[in-house]
Design a protein around this motif. Structure first.
Motif, PDB file in Angstrom:
ATOM      1  N   LEU A   1       0.827  -1.207   0.000  1.00  0.00           N
ATOM      2  CA  LEU A   1       0.000   0.000   0.000  1.00  0.00           C
ATOM      3  C   LEU A   1       0.863   1.260   0.000  1.00  0.00           C
ATOM      4  CD1 LEU A   1      -2.739  -1.076   2.580  1.00  0.00           C
ATOM      5  CD2 LEU A   1      -2.902  -1.099   0.089  1.00  0.00           C
TER       6      LEU A   1
ATOM      7  N   ILE B   1      -6.330   3.642  -1.575  1.00  0.00           N
ATOM      8  CA  ILE B   1      -5.621   2.379  -1.396  1.00  0.00           C
ATOM      9  C   ILE B   1      -6.154   1.717  -0.133  1.00  0.00           C
ATOM     10  CG2 ILE B   1      -3.545   3.047  -2.640  1.00  0.00           C
ATOM     11  CD1 ILE B   1      -2.245   3.724   0.037  1.00  0.00           C
TER      12      ILE B   1
ATOM     13  N   LEU C   1      -5.645   6.201   2.542  1.00  0.00           N
ATOM     14  CA  LEU C   1      -5.796   4.830   3.030  1.00  0.00           C
ATOM     15  C   LEU C   1      -7.233   4.563   3.464  1.00  0.00           C
ATOM     16  CD1 LEU C   1      -4.189   2.229   3.652  1.00  0.00           C
ATOM     17  CD2 LEU C   1      -3.860   3.112   5.970  1.00  0.00           C
TER      18      LEU C   1
END
Length: 340
Positions: A63, A75, A105
């Motif tokens: 990631l 991601i 994220l």
């Protein structure tokens, strides 16, 4: 409008029919696919995490690499098995990956599913307390992780530290502001969806769910989403939560598509036992010409209820083919459904 991402299980195999024959192939190709997907306008690159398997086992280096190579695409994971995780070390890794990506994220966590090894989490140094289950332990790890990433200090500082400390109790570093709002719980039951809502997490519902009513998967998932949103509102959270569902969807646009997935035209939900006590329903695959897909997907109640759709990709078919799969959905299916 609907966010559309891809979900890779990260398989690799030395088979001559696979274009992803090693862990290195999987990792490099995953980065390349995320870059290509971002350029196509795909909203998210997500990865399933399994241990003791030739799949994606350690998500944070991957990631972070994707975050460094891209600028817009989300991601994430779908999901990390919390039975295996040290909540504080995970908080450090997640904070770093989120900062590298600039706050992109979207971390899916869960109790996890049956793994390749019996009680594999014991090899990682974890075991449930007496009278508790692996699921109990996973939820405890998850709650500890959520608390840590809120950023409040909790650790008593050394009075003679190697480096100067800020005043007060210390928190885990690096800390990434806003990450707490981007944690998802992968739920296979209505009860855990409600639990996730009460804790203020987003919801991931995949192509597999506990068969709680005997109805088709998409109907059970729609009811799960409704129960989740009701519980989220009742808990008093003010942030608008996100909900994703995962599907295998292939637009048959050329001979290669038909050769690979034409046999899935008549796919149906399947029911089976995921372990000794849990009856689960597995979702069908969608494979048809784009105009037929549009009609089929309009009838999927869970897809309609979710704000995010994760498309499972056959990663062993290579980057170019998977980019083609995603582009076909984005250009020939999503606009007709009002998702683009």
């Amino acid at each position: 409008m609907k966010k559309i991402g891809f979900l890779s299980f990260g398989h690799w195999s030395p088979s001559p029919h696979s274009k992803t024959r090693s862990a290195a192939d999987f990792l490099h190709q995953s980065i390349d696919l995320a870059v290509a997907a971002g350029e196509l306008g795909v909203d998210g690159a997500y990865f399933r995490v399994h241990h003791f398997a030739q799949q994606a086992g350690s998500p944070f280096p991957l990631l972070s690499a994707i975050g460094a190579r891209t600028s817009k695409i989300e991601i994430g994971t779908g999901v990390i098995d919390m039975r295996y995780e040290n909540p504080l070390y995970m908080a450090e890794n997640a904070g770093a990956a989120d900062l590298i990506s600039g706050g992109r994220l979207q971390l899916g966590i869960s109790r996890g599913s049956p793994e390749q090894v019996i009680d594999g989490w014991r090899y990682f140094g974890y075991a449930p307390a007496e009278g508790e289950t692996g699921a109990d332990m996973a939820r405890q790890h998850a709650e500890a992780f959520l608390k840590v990433i809120e950023g409040d200090g909790f650790a008593r500082p050394n009075p003679r530290p190697m480096f100067p400390n800020p005043p007060g109790l210390l928190r885990v570093e690096p800390y990434s502001e806003g990450l707490r709002d981007r944690i998802w719980w992968g739920s296979s039951s209505n009860a855990t969806a409600v639990w996730a809502a009460e804790l203020g997490m987003n919801l991931q519902s995949s192509t597999l769910k506990d068969d709680e009513t005997g109805e088709p998967l998409h109907v059970q998932q729609r009811k799960q989403i409704e129960a989740y949103r009701e519980a989220y509102k009742k808990a008093g959270h003010t942030r608008e939560p996100r909900v994703s569902v995962s599907r295998s969807i292939f637009a048959l646009t050329d001979d290669m598509d038909r050769a690979y997935f034409g046999h899935d035209r008549d796919s149906r939900d399947q029911v089976g036992m995921i372990d000794d006590t849990t009856r689960a329903i597995f979702g069908r695959s969608y494979a048809a010409e784009p105009d037929v897909l549009v009609k089929q997907l309009q009838e999927d109640e869970a897809i309609q209820a979710a704000d995010t759709l994760l498309l499972t990709v056959p990663n062993q078919l290579g980057v170019d083919y998977n980019a083609h799969v995603l582009e076909s959905i984005l250009t020939q299916v999503a606009p007709e459904l009002g998702w683009r």
